[in-house]
Design a protein around this motif. Sequence first.
Motif, mmCIF file in Angstrom:
data_model
loop_
_atom_site.group_PDB
_atom_site.id
_atom_site.type_symbol
_atom_site.label_atom_id
_atom_site.label_comp_id
_atom_site.label_asym_id
_atom_site.label_seq_id
_atom_site.Cartn_x
_atom_site.Cartn_y
_atom_site.Cartn_z
ATOM 1 N N ARG A 269 0.868 -1.180 0.000
ATOM 2 C CA ARG A 269 0.000 0.000 0.000
ATOM 3 C C ARG A 269 0.899 1.224 0.000
ATOM 4 O O ARG A 269 1.820 1.332 0.791
ATOM 5 C CB ARG A 269 -0.893 0.017 1.226
ATOM 6 N N LEU A 270 0.633 2.144 -0.924
ATOM 7 C CA LEU A 270 1.407 3.376 -1.026
ATOM 8 C C LEU A 270 0.742 4.426 -0.149
ATOM 9 O O LEU A 270 -0.421 4.771 -0.342
ATOM 10 C CB LEU A 270 1.462 3.852 -2.483
ATOM 11 N N ILE B 100 5.714 3.019 2.135
ATOM 12 C CA ILE B 100 4.815 1.914 1.802
ATOM 13 C C ILE B 100 4.693 0.939 2.959
ATOM 14 O O ILE B 100 5.540 0.869 3.842
ATOM 15 C CB ILE B 100 5.297 1.152 0.544
ATOM 16 N N ALA C 262 -0.272 8.288 -8.921
ATOM 17 C CA ALA C 262 -0.728 7.641 -7.686
ATOM 18 C C ALA C 262 -0.924 8.669 -6.576
ATOM 19 O O ALA C 262 -1.890 8.592 -5.806
ATOM 20 C CB ALA C 262 0.263 6.571 -7.256
ATOM 21 N N ILE D 26 -4.265 3.522 -2.346
ATOM 22 C CA ILE D 26 -3.586 3.006 -3.527
ATOM 23 C C ILE D 26 -2.676 1.846 -3.144
ATOM 24 O O ILE D 26 -1.919 1.921 -2.176
ATOM 25 C CB ILE D 26 -2.747 4.117 -4.203
ATOM 26 N N GLY E 135 0.239 -0.888 -4.686
ATOM 27 C CA GLY E 135 1.218 -1.110 -5.742
ATOM 28 C C GLY E 135 1.451 -2.603 -5.881
ATOM 29 O O GLY E 135 1.518 -3.321 -4.893
ATOM 30 N N GLU F 250 2.670 -1.418 -11.142
ATOM 31 C CA GLU F 250 1.471 -0.624 -11.411
ATOM 32 C C GLU F 250 0.808 -0.260 -10.099
ATOM 33 O O GLU F 250 0.882 -0.987 -9.117
ATOM 34 C CB GLU F 250 0.500 -1.377 -12.320
ATOM 35 N N PHE F 251 0.179 0.929 -10.099
ATOM 36 C CA PHE F 251 -0.565 1.401 -8.940
ATOM 37 C C PHE F 251 -2.042 1.310 -9.269
ATOM 38 O O PHE F 251 -2.492 1.790 -10.308
ATOM 39 C CB PHE F 251 -0.190 2.846 -8.608
#
Length: 192
Positions: free
Chosen positions: A68-69, A91, A122, A132, A134, A178-179
């Motif tokens: 998780r960002l 993260i 993001a 978001i 990742g 990818e996010f």
Amino acid sequence: MTQTILTLSVAYGLLIVLSMLMVFNSRFPLILRAGLTVAVAALVFYTYWGIGEIRGLPSDSAPPDRFRLYWAQITEPDKLSGETGSIFLWIGELDEDYYPIGMPRAHKLPYSEELAALVIEAQQQISQGEQIAGEVSEDAEEADTEEQLAAEVAEDSAESNSTRVGERYLSFDFGNLEFVPAPAPVTPEKRN
């Protein structure tokens, strides 16, 4: 990190005991024994201060496959000072059911325009209140041609010439990163 500090403290405690045994039971000149005692005592305090200073530094290892960002910071390359640029990600690792694992951690990644564009997008989604995640997918990559491999080796050797002591460069393929909006964690079914 606390375990590291405790381990170093115990190790230096043993070093002090061994030094004291040597000071009291040796025939070295008094000035040498006094210098050894002062050096060991100063080393203990210097190490404690040094470890305290590095506790907050970001990891330069690859981020986990699913995370998780929380936020990011982009530092672009500076041609005047020769800085290569970095992307810092805050993260938290997620398991296969999207539950958080452990505590959040800062990661330092090398700057690239593609990664910077992904991170900016993001961050905009996070600013709008979305959570978001990742993910690094493990897609099958095309076989590299000899020219591509030669170019990569030349690029790696050029980068290794600018490596500073204590700085580790990360080799990570950002093309598979990818996010996406973070899915809700999978919960087990209730039984009656």
